[in-house]
Design a protein around this motif. Structure first.
Motif, short mmCIF file in Angstrom:
data_model
loop_
_atom_site.label_atom_id
_atom_site.label_comp_id
_atom_site.label_asym_id
_atom_site.label_seq_id
_atom_site.Cartn_x
_atom_site.Cartn_y
_atom_site.Cartn_z
N PRO A 183 84.30 62.28 14.73
CA PRO A 183 83.94 62.94 13.47
C PRO A 183 83.09 62.09 12.53
CG PRO A 183 86.25 62.31 13.46
CD PRO A 183 85.73 62.04 14.85
N LEU A 184 83.02 60.78 12.79
CA LEU A 184 82.24 59.91 11.91
C LEU A 184 80.82 59.68 12.39
CD1 LEU A 184 84.95 57.31 10.89
CD2 LEU A 184 84.21 59.37 9.68
N GLN A 185 80.49 60.20 13.58
CA GLN A 185 79.11 60.10 14.04
C GLN A 185 78.24 60.90 13.09
OE1 GLN A 185 79.69 61.44 18.18
NE2 GLN A 185 78.55 59.59 18.70
N ARG A 186 76.99 60.49 12.97
CA ARG A 186 76.07 61.16 12.06
C ARG A 186 75.15 62.10 12.83
NH1 ARG A 186 77.27 59.97 7.32
NH2 ARG A 186 75.36 60.72 6.42
N VAL A 187 74.91 63.27 12.25
CA VAL A 187 74.04 64.29 12.85
C VAL A 187 72.87 64.51 11.90
CG1 VAL A 187 73.88 66.69 13.65
CG2 VAL A 187 76.04 65.45 13.89
N GLY A 188 71.66 64.51 12.46
CA GLY A 188 70.46 64.75 11.65
C GLY A 188 69.55 65.75 12.32
N LEU A 189 68.94 66.60 11.52
CA LEU A 189 67.96 67.56 12.02
C LEU A 189 66.74 66.85 12.55
CD1 LEU A 189 67.69 70.47 9.41
CD2 LEU A 189 68.35 70.66 11.80
N GLN A 190 66.18 67.36 13.62
CA GLN A 190 64.95 66.82 14.19
C GLN A 190 63.81 67.82 14.07
OE1 GLN A 190 64.69 63.51 15.50
NE2 GLN A 190 66.51 63.58 14.22
N ILE A 191 64.06 68.90 13.36
CA ILE A 191 63.03 69.92 13.09
C ILE A 191 63.06 70.22 11.60
CG2 ILE A 191 63.16 70.94 15.40
CD1 ILE A 191 64.88 73.18 14.17
N ALA A 192 62.07 70.92 11.13
CA ALA A 192 61.98 71.25 9.70
C ALA A 192 63.10 72.19 9.28
CB ALA A 192 60.63 71.89 9.40
N GLU A 193 63.75 71.86 8.18
CA GLU A 193 64.82 72.68 7.64
C GLU A 193 64.34 74.11 7.38
OE1 GLU A 193 67.94 72.72 3.89
OE2 GLU A 193 66.78 70.92 4.29
N ASP A 194 63.12 74.27 6.89
CA ASP A 194 62.58 75.60 6.63
C ASP A 194 62.52 76.44 7.90
OD1 ASP A 194 62.31 75.06 3.93
OD2 ASP A 194 60.17 74.61 4.06
N ASP A 195 62.23 75.81 9.04
CA ASP A 195 62.20 76.53 10.31
C ASP A 195 63.58 77.06 10.67
OD1 ASP A 195 59.50 75.99 10.50
OD2 ASP A 195 59.74 74.39 11.99
N VAL A 196 64.61 76.26 10.40
CA VAL A 196 65.98 76.68 10.67
C VAL A 196 66.35 77.86 9.78
CG1 VAL A 196 68.41 75.99 10.60
CG2 VAL A 196 66.68 74.37 11.40
N LEU A 197 66.05 77.74 8.49
CA LEU A 197 66.37 78.82 7.56
C LEU A 197 65.65 80.11 7.92
CD1 LEU A 197 66.36 76.81 4.21
CD2 LEU A 197 68.35 77.64 5.50
N MET A 198 64.39 80.00 8.34
CA MET A 198 63.63 81.19 8.73
C MET A 198 64.26 81.84 9.97
SD MET A 198 59.51 81.65 9.41
CE MET A 198 59.27 80.02 8.81
N ALA A 199 64.68 81.04 10.93
CA ALA A 199 65.30 81.58 12.14
C ALA A 199 66.63 82.24 11.81
CB ALA A 199 65.50 80.47 13.17
N LEU A 200 67.42 81.63 10.94
CA LEU A 200 68.72 82.21 10.58
C LEU A 200 68.56 83.49 9.77
CD1 LEU A 200 70.78 79.03 9.70
CD2 LEU A 200 70.84 80.38 11.80
N ALA A 201 67.48 83.60 9.02
CA ALA A 201 67.24 84.81 8.22
C ALA A 201 67.06 86.04 9.09
CB ALA A 201 66.03 84.61 7.32
N ASP A 202 66.71 85.83 10.36
CA ASP A 202 66.55 86.95 11.30
C ASP A 202 67.87 87.41 11.91
OD1 ASP A 202 63.82 87.00 10.88
OD2 ASP A 202 63.38 85.72 12.60
#
Length: 93
Positions: A64-83
Protein backbone atom coordinates in the motif's frame (compact mmCIF):
# COMPACT_ATOMS: atom_id res chain seq x y z
CA UNK A 1 -0.32 4.81 -29.40
CA UNK A 2 -1.41 6.82 -26.41
CA UNK A 3 -0.49 10.48 -26.27
CA UNK A 4 1.79 11.32 -23.36
CA UNK A 5 1.70 14.73 -21.79
CA UNK A 6 4.99 16.51 -21.40
CA UNK A 7 3.49 18.48 -18.51
CA UNK A 8 3.11 15.38 -16.33
CA UNK A 9 6.22 14.47 -14.43
CA UNK A 10 6.79 11.27 -12.52
CA UNK A 11 6.08 12.93 -9.18
CA UNK A 12 3.42 15.49 -10.11
CA UNK A 13 0.32 13.33 -9.59
CA UNK A 14 1.48 10.36 -7.54
CA UNK A 15 -0.56 8.60 -4.87
CA UNK A 16 0.21 5.61 -2.76
CA UNK A 17 -1.41 2.34 -3.82
CA UNK A 18 -3.30 2.42 -0.50
CA UNK A 19 -4.65 5.93 -1.16
CA UNK A 20 -5.64 4.96 -4.70
CA UNK A 21 -7.46 1.86 -3.46
CA UNK A 22 -9.31 3.94 -0.84
CA UNK A 23 -10.35 6.44 -3.53
CA UNK A 24 -11.48 3.53 -5.73
CA UNK A 25 -13.60 2.09 -2.89
CA UNK A 26 -15.12 5.50 -2.18
CA UNK A 27 -15.97 6.09 -5.85
CA UNK A 28 -17.50 2.63 -6.18
CA UNK A 29 -19.66 3.25 -3.11
CA UNK A 30 -20.70 6.63 -4.51
CA UNK A 31 -21.88 5.15 -7.82
CA UNK A 32 -23.33 2.01 -6.25
CA UNK A 33 -21.04 -0.73 -7.52
CA UNK A 34 -18.91 -3.29 -5.72
CA UNK A 35 -15.27 -2.31 -5.41
CA UNK A 36 -12.39 -4.63 -6.28
CA UNK A 37 -10.91 -6.97 -3.71
CA UNK A 38 -7.23 -6.41 -2.83
CA UNK A 39 -6.17 -9.08 -5.35
CA UNK A 40 -8.43 -7.70 -8.10
CA UNK A 41 -7.13 -4.19 -7.44
CA UNK A 42 -3.51 -5.35 -7.68
CA UNK A 43 -4.28 -7.12 -10.98
CA UNK A 44 -5.95 -3.96 -12.32
CA UNK A 45 -2.90 -1.86 -11.39
CA UNK A 46 -0.62 -4.44 -13.05
CA UNK A 47 -2.73 -4.27 -16.22
CA UNK A 48 -2.58 -0.47 -16.25
CA UNK A 49 1.22 -0.67 -15.85
CA UNK A 50 1.47 -3.17 -18.70
CA UNK A 51 -0.48 -0.80 -20.93
CA UNK A 52 1.82 2.09 -19.98
CA UNK A 53 -0.98 4.11 -18.39
CA UNK A 54 0.49 4.20 -14.88
CA UNK A 55 3.85 3.57 -13.24
CA UNK A 56 4.30 1.96 -9.82
CA UNK A 57 7.41 2.75 -7.78
CA UNK A 58 8.62 1.85 -4.36
CA UNK A 59 10.54 -1.33 -3.97
CA UNK A 60 9.96 -5.00 -4.47
CA UNK A 61 6.60 -6.68 -4.10
CA UNK A 62 3.20 -5.11 -3.86
CA UNK A 63 2.24 -2.88 -1.00
CA UNK A 64 0.00 0.00 0.00
CA UNK A 65 2.96 2.38 0.33
CA UNK A 66 4.15 1.99 -3.25
CA UNK A 67 3.57 5.10 -5.32
CA UNK A 68 1.41 5.17 -8.45
CA UNK A 69 1.72 7.90 -11.08
CA UNK A 70 -0.11 8.58 -14.32
CA UNK A 71 1.92 8.16 -17.49
CA UNK A 72 -0.68 9.83 -19.72
CA UNK A 73 -2.39 13.22 -19.62
CA UNK A 74 -4.98 13.58 -16.88
CA UNK A 75 -7.30 15.34 -19.36
CA UNK A 76 -7.23 12.23 -21.57
CA UNK A 77 -8.36 10.10 -18.62
CA UNK A 78 -11.17 12.50 -17.74
CA UNK A 79 -12.33 12.62 -21.36
CA UNK A 80 -12.41 8.81 -21.56
CA UNK A 81 -14.31 8.51 -18.27
CA UNK A 82 -16.85 11.11 -19.42
CA UNK A 83 -17.96 8.60 -22.07
CA UNK A 84 -18.93 6.06 -19.37
CA UNK A 85 -22.53 6.86 -18.36
CA UNK A 86 -22.20 5.86 -14.70
CA UNK A 87 -19.09 8.05 -14.32
CA UNK A 88 -20.25 11.07 -16.33
CA UNK A 89 -21.46 12.97 -13.24
CA UNK A 90 -18.36 11.99 -11.26
CA UNK A 91 -15.96 13.65 -13.71
CA UNK A 92 -18.24 16.62 -14.26
CA UNK A 93 -18.86 16.03 -17.95
Amino acid sequence: HRRRSSSITASSKELTVGDLQAAHASLCKRVGVTSYSQIEFNVAIDMLCTQGLVEVKGGAGKGPLQRVGLQIAEDDVLMALADVPVLKDVVGA
